[in-house]
Write an enzyme that holds these catalytic residues in place. Structure first.
Site, PDB file in Angstrom:
ATOM      1  N   SER A 146       0.971  37.926  33.981  1.00  0.00           N
ATOM      2  CA  SER A 146       1.949  36.862  33.748  1.00  0.00           C
ATOM      3  C   SER A 146       2.362  36.825  32.284  1.00  0.00           C
ATOM      4  O   SER A 146       1.516  36.769  31.390  1.00  0.00           O
ATOM      5  CB  SER A 146       1.369  35.505  34.153  1.00  0.00           C
ATOM      6  OG  SER A 146       1.139  35.459  35.544  1.00  0.00           O
ATOM      7  N   GLU A 171       2.402  33.535  27.400  1.00  0.00           N
ATOM      8  CA  GLU A 171       0.972  33.694  27.679  1.00  0.00           C
ATOM      9  C   GLU A 171       0.415  34.944  27.016  1.00  0.00           C
ATOM     10  O   GLU A 171      -0.737  34.971  26.588  1.00  0.00           O
ATOM     11  CB  GLU A 171       0.734  33.755  29.186  1.00  0.00           C
ATOM     12  CG  GLU A 171      -0.721  33.867  29.568  1.00  0.00           C
ATOM     13  CD  GLU A 171      -0.961  33.678  31.048  1.00  0.00           C
ATOM     14  OE1 GLU A 171      -1.919  34.280  31.568  1.00  0.00           O
ATOM     15  OE2 GLU A 171      -0.196  32.926  31.686  1.00  0.00           O
TER      16      GLU A 171
END
EC number: 1.3.1.98
Length: 542
Positions: A219, A291
């Site tokens: 992600s 992230e």
């Protein structure tokens, strides 16, 4: 000029493309691979003098390295990979243990609660640092303690409440501490067949979403729960599946994955991520946080577009440093602890000498504190300067506490305490000199102190034990909260080198069970605490 050499295993000129999941990055001047806490501590103290930029990685599963050369040190935790059970439901893991290996160990032992770690890329140190989660599991839910080392070599066990701050947030993401180990709790027994079935289901889900078709870090953005839907769904709605920037491309199966399709650069990835973040903000009204951890020097425009904090580069105002534990020109001695005293040097639980499963009680804790700055103590040399405390909630060390009435103790000064359950502190020379001190104490207040000129050789004038020679420099205490000693600055000053002391806490339970903190990496030898070359060197506050 003499070529620099690191005080731990290392390689020169390593291509970071070969070390990261993204297969992106330039060459680093040094690639350090500490195998022990002593290696890591020595490296951090050595770099205090060298002042090289420094970054830390696990397996690089969530890191985007810059393509530019890195004139510094990348510290890889991969060789610190011991794992053992301290009790039937508590698993001790060094930071370099892979997540999948933990899942495999839980399967072997029939323990539930960690199935989601199967095939989760990365090592447990990085997993904890970012509070990773997937398939409904979150590492905060199974972590009892985190062991962290700061830039001065100081080592402490932290509770989960001190570390985990919420969704993919921890205190370690903004502190200058390195995760070196963790104690994970898996109290529930579970049939191996059930565990294997659940692990297989997660593996199939990863394959179905094509997680591993190309190099990536999984992600790219965290979810924003105020948006009411995952980031991947937002990017899919915005039509980002399959979009490209150079060699970087959004997955056609999961719109929050950016692949390296072959020859992507770090700039390609950040340019594409910046477009995605801007579109989410401008078209969907959702602010998203990157992230992936950017590490190295990057174009400031790319960092700003992705919302990545950075330190401006002195040599080029178009660029900035991100993701480093120590930035160029930064004083690594600044640890965020301020001038408050006492300051913790060592704090945590002892583990078995060999790291064997269930070989030592888990509840014997030690704490070594600096009570005043060196400059102040130097002017008051007989004041208490260091305090050492041992505490146990059960077992042999707690048995004598019920007889204590509290306050100072007048326990007996007696030799050969090692024949009984005893806690020990060794203090060695900060420059790895041969001299060292040994202190032993029992909960009853009985104690002994010894000086050595070299390993197991008592110093001249101290061959015959006498408490009088220690009376002005050592004070003992024992109460229901623990037992220990304080030591004067005068006693310890000869062992200071550049404000560094070498410390080692130990315990012998009198039944051939031996504990250490910090722990050592040893497999087969006769247990022997008298190994000053293994003591952990810690820099004190001046």
């Amino acid at each position: 000029m003499q070529e620099l050499s690191l005080p731990c295993p290392f390689e020169r000129g390593v291509d970071l493309r070969e070390k990261s999941y993204y297969r992106i990055g330039g060459r680093t001047q040094f690639f350090a691979m500490p195998r022990t806490l002593q290696h890591l501590g020595d490296l951090l103290l050595w770099n205090d003098d060298q002042e090289l930029p420094l970054a830390v990685m696990g397996s690089g599963s969530n890191m985007l390295f810059s393509d530019e050369p890195f004139s510094g040190i990348v510290v890889a935790m991969e060789m610190m990979n011991r794992m053992f059970w301290v009790s039937p439901g508590e698993l001790f893991c060094e930071a370099g243990v892979e997540n999948t290996d933990i899942a495999a160990e839980l399967l072997r032992c029939g323990r539930g609660g960690g199935e989601w770690l199967h095939m989760l890329p990365g090592r447990i140190g990085g997993t904890i640092r970012m509070n990773a989660r997937c398939f409904g599991g979150e590492i905060s839910g199974v972590t009892a303690y985190v062991v962290a080392m700061d830039m001065r070599g100081r080592l402490r066990w932290l509770t989960g409440n001190e570390v985990f701050l919420g969704y993919k947030q921890t205190s370690l993401m903004t502190s200058r501490e390195i995760v070196v180990a963790a104690l994970l709790r898996f109290p529930v027994s579970k049939a191996p067949e059930e565990i294997r079935t659940e692990m297989s289901r997660y593996e199939e889900e990863r394959q179905r979403k094509h997680h591993f078709d190309f190099p990536s870090c999984g992600s790219t953005f965290k979810n924003n729960y105020e948006a009411g839907r995952p980031s991947g769904q937002i990017f899919e709605e915005l039509g980002f599946k399959g979009q490209q920037e150079g060699g970087a491309a959004v997955s056609g199966y999961h719109a929050n994955f950016i692949y390296n399709t072959g020859k992507a650069s770090s700039s390609d990835v950040l340019a594409l991520a910046g477009r995605m973040r801007r579109a989410a903000r401008e078209k969907s009204g959702v602010e998203l946080e990157l992230e992936v951890e950017c590490t190295g020097i990057f174009e400031r425009d790319h960092l700003n577009a992705c919302g990545v904090p950075f330190i401006p580069a002195d040599t080029d105002n178009r660029k900035g440093w991100a993701g480093l534990l120590r930035n160029p020109g930064q004083d690594s001695s600044v640890s965020g602890s301020g001038d408050l005293f006492p300051q913790t040097l060592l704090k945590g639980y002892l583990t078995g000498y060999f790291g064997d499963n269930g070989s030592f009680p888990r509840d014997i804790a030690v704490h070594v504190e600096q009570l005043a700055p060196i400059a102040y103590a130097a002017g008051n040399p007989l004041m208490p300067f260091l305090r050492w405390t041992t505490r146990a909630d059960s077992g042999v060390f707690s048995a004598d506490r019920g007889t204590l009435v509290g306050g100072p103790t007048s326990g007996t000064f007696v030799d050969e305490l090692w024949r009984f359950p005893v806690s020990e502190l060794f203090i060695g020379h900060g420059g790895r000199g041969a001299r060292y001190l040994e202190f032993e104490m029992r909960p009853s207040g009985d104690w002994v102190a010894l000086r050595f000129s070299e390993r197991r050789v008592r110093e001249a004038g101290f061959a015959v034990l006498s408490c009088e020679s220690w009376s002005e420099d050592v004070d003992c205490f024992a109460d229901r909260d623990g037992f220990g000693m304080t030591f004067s600055f005068r006693l310890l000053y000869p062992f200071l080198e550049k404000n560094i002391l070498a410390l080692q806490c130990c315990a012998s339970l009198g039944d051939q069970r031996y504990g250490l903190f910090p722990w050592w990496k040893t497999d087969s030898e006769t247990p022997d605490f008298h190994q000053p070359d293994r003591f952990l060197r810690v820099r004190l506050t001046s």
